[in-house]
Design an enzyme around this catalytic site. Structure first.
Site, PDB file in Angstrom:
ATOM      1  N   GLY A  45       0.832  -1.200   0.000  1.00 18.82           N
ATOM      2  CA  GLY A  45       0.000   0.000   0.000  1.00 18.82           C
ATOM      3  C   GLY A  45       0.858   1.237   0.000  1.00 18.82           C
ATOM      4  O   GLY A  45       2.033   1.202   0.404  1.00 18.82           O
ATOM      5  N   GLN A  50       3.311   9.874   0.903  1.00 13.64           N
ATOM      6  CA  GLN A  50       4.578   9.142   1.002  1.00 13.64           C
ATOM      7  C   GLN A  50       5.500   9.428  -0.190  1.00 13.64           C
ATOM      8  O   GLN A  50       6.682   9.098  -0.148  1.00 13.64           O
ATOM      9  CB  GLN A  50       4.331   7.637   1.130  1.00 13.64           C
ATOM     10  CG  GLN A  50       3.681   7.263   2.479  1.00 13.64           C
ATOM     11  CD  GLN A  50       3.483   5.771   2.585  1.00 13.64           C
ATOM     12  OE1 GLN A  50       2.488   5.254   2.095  1.00 13.64           O
ATOM     13  NE2 GLN A  50       4.421   5.075   3.202  1.00 13.64           N
ATOM     14  N   CYS A  99       5.702  -0.325   6.945  1.00 13.42           N
ATOM     15  CA  CYS A  99       5.404   0.900   6.196  1.00 13.42           C
ATOM     16  C   CYS A  99       6.631   1.282   5.375  1.00 13.42           C
ATOM     17  O   CYS A  99       7.755   1.259   5.894  1.00 13.42           O
ATOM     18  CB  CYS A  99       5.054   2.011   7.185  1.00 13.42           C
ATOM     19  SG  CYS A  99       4.638   3.567   6.397  1.00 13.42           S
ATOM     20  N   LEU A 100       6.425   1.648   4.105  1.00 15.31           N
ATOM     21  CA  LEU A 100       7.562   2.019   3.255  1.00 15.31           C
ATOM     22  C   LEU A 100       8.257   3.286   3.752  1.00 15.31           C
ATOM     23  O   LEU A 100       9.409   3.531   3.398  1.00 15.31           O
ATOM     24  CB  LEU A 100       7.107   2.193   1.808  1.00 15.31           C
ATOM     25  CG  LEU A 100       6.650   0.912   1.095  1.00 15.31           C
ATOM     26  CD1 LEU A 100       6.176   1.225  -0.315  1.00 15.31           C
ATOM     27  CD2 LEU A 100       7.755  -0.139   1.066  1.00 15.31           C
ATOM     28  N   HIS A 141      -4.556   1.662   7.719  1.00 18.60           N
ATOM     29  CA  HIS A 141      -3.168   2.152   7.748  1.00 18.60           C
ATOM     30  C   HIS A 141      -2.984   3.306   6.745  1.00 18.60           C
ATOM     31  O   HIS A 141      -2.417   4.348   7.085  1.00 18.60           O
ATOM     32  CB  HIS A 141      -2.227   0.982   7.418  1.00 18.60           C
ATOM     33  CG  HIS A 141      -0.773   1.352   7.339  1.00 18.60           C
ATOM     34  ND1 HIS A 141       0.159   0.890   8.237  1.00 18.60           N
ATOM     35  CD2 HIS A 141      -0.082   2.137   6.456  1.00 18.60           C
ATOM     36  CE1 HIS A 141       1.354   1.383   7.917  1.00 18.60           C
ATOM     37  NE2 HIS A 141       1.236   2.124   6.838  1.00 18.60           N
ATOM     38  N   GLU A 142      -3.483   3.122   5.524  1.00 15.45           N
ATOM     39  CA  GLU A 142      -3.282   4.144   4.481  1.00 15.45           C
ATOM     40  C   GLU A 142      -4.132   5.386   4.749  1.00 15.45           C
ATOM     41  O   GLU A 142      -3.680   6.513   4.500  1.00 15.45           O
ATOM     42  CB  GLU A 142      -3.586   3.567   3.093  1.00 15.45           C
ATOM     43  CG  GLU A 142      -2.737   2.371   2.676  1.00 15.45           C
ATOM     44  CD  GLU A 142      -1.236   2.577   2.818  1.00 15.45           C
ATOM     45  OE1 GLU A 142      -0.776   3.731   2.743  1.00 15.45           O
ATOM     46  OE2 GLU A 142      -0.520   1.583   3.033  1.00 15.45           O
ATOM     47  N   HIS A 145      -2.393   7.682   7.001  1.00 13.19           N
ATOM     48  CA  HIS A 145      -1.393   8.523   6.327  1.00 13.19           C
ATOM     49  C   HIS A 145      -2.023   9.832   5.827  1.00 13.19           C
ATOM     50  O   HIS A 145      -1.405  10.890   5.892  1.00 13.19           O
ATOM     51  CB  HIS A 145      -0.795   7.802   5.115  1.00 13.19           C
ATOM     52  CG  HIS A 145       0.353   6.891   5.435  1.00 13.19           C
ATOM     53  ND1 HIS A 145       1.526   7.350   5.985  1.00 13.19           N
ATOM     54  CD2 HIS A 145       0.515   5.557   5.265  1.00 13.19           C
ATOM     55  CE1 HIS A 145       2.366   6.320   6.136  1.00 13.19           C
ATOM     56  NE2 HIS A 145       1.772   5.220   5.713  1.00 13.19           N
TER      57      HIS A 145
HETATM   58 CO    CO Z   1       2.518   3.298   5.638  1.00 15.38          CO
END
Ligand code: CO
Length: 175
Positions: A45, A50, A99-100, A141-142, A145
């Site tokens: 995701g 990000q 998470c990236l 989660h997204e 963000h």
């Molecule tokens: Co993330």
């Protein structure tokens, strides 16, 4: 095009992203670049912030297991979610998340088990989705963000301290 990922503790990750109002080629390029970036990092995701774009846009692509045991993430399997709103949630679930923007860190995080979300697709069409499994976790989660929140903020005080110490050490080693 693969874009650079914003890494914690970059302050841009705290920005509350803005609603999308034009569903134009600029949005479509953003979605395509988000896909390329997510796949290049083997993520499941990605939120637009990000890659430093403060728009309420996220994508999710949960790998399919093919018969050779190789993970596949075909483009057509990508969920593109714009202006999401959680309209219903219930239950509790704990699952390991990564998470990236915080690469290499995996923590058990508590979230709602079931969510129902209203959103728009890349053309502005209104859609609905619901889930009580891994997709539900990824969606929450997204969406966090888009509101400037990271999964590590959900850790207990002690675990967060431990994480910050570990993160500092890792950052030093990669400089
Ligand atoms: Co993330």
């Amino acid at each position: 095009m693969v874009r650079d990922i914003v890494i914690y503790p970059d302050k841009r990750l705290k920005v509350v992203s803005k609603e999308v109002t034009s569903f134009d080629s600029e949005l479509h390029t953003l979605l395509d670049d988000m896909y390329d970036t997510m796949i290049s990092k083997k993520g499941v995701g990605l939120a637009a912030i990000q890659i430093a774009v403060p728009k309420r846009v996220l994508i999710i692509n949960i790998p399919l297991d093919d018969e050779n045991g190789k993970d596949e993430q075909p483009r057509e399997n990508t969920l593109e979610i714009i202006n999401p709103v959680i309209v219903e949630k219930s239950g509790i679930n704990r699952h390991q998340e990564g998470c990236l923007s915080v690469p290499g860190i995996y923590e058990n995080i508590e979230r709602a088990k079931y969510v129902q979300i209203e959103y728009q697709d890349r053309y502005g069409k209104k859609c609905k989705i619901e889930d009580d499994g891994f997709l539900s976790i990824a969606l929450q989660h997204e969406i966090d963000h888009l509101n400037g929140k990271l999964f590590i903020e959900k850790l207990s005080f002690i675990k967060r301290k431990k994480f910050e110490k570990e993160w500092k050490k890792r950052r030093k080693n990669t400089l």
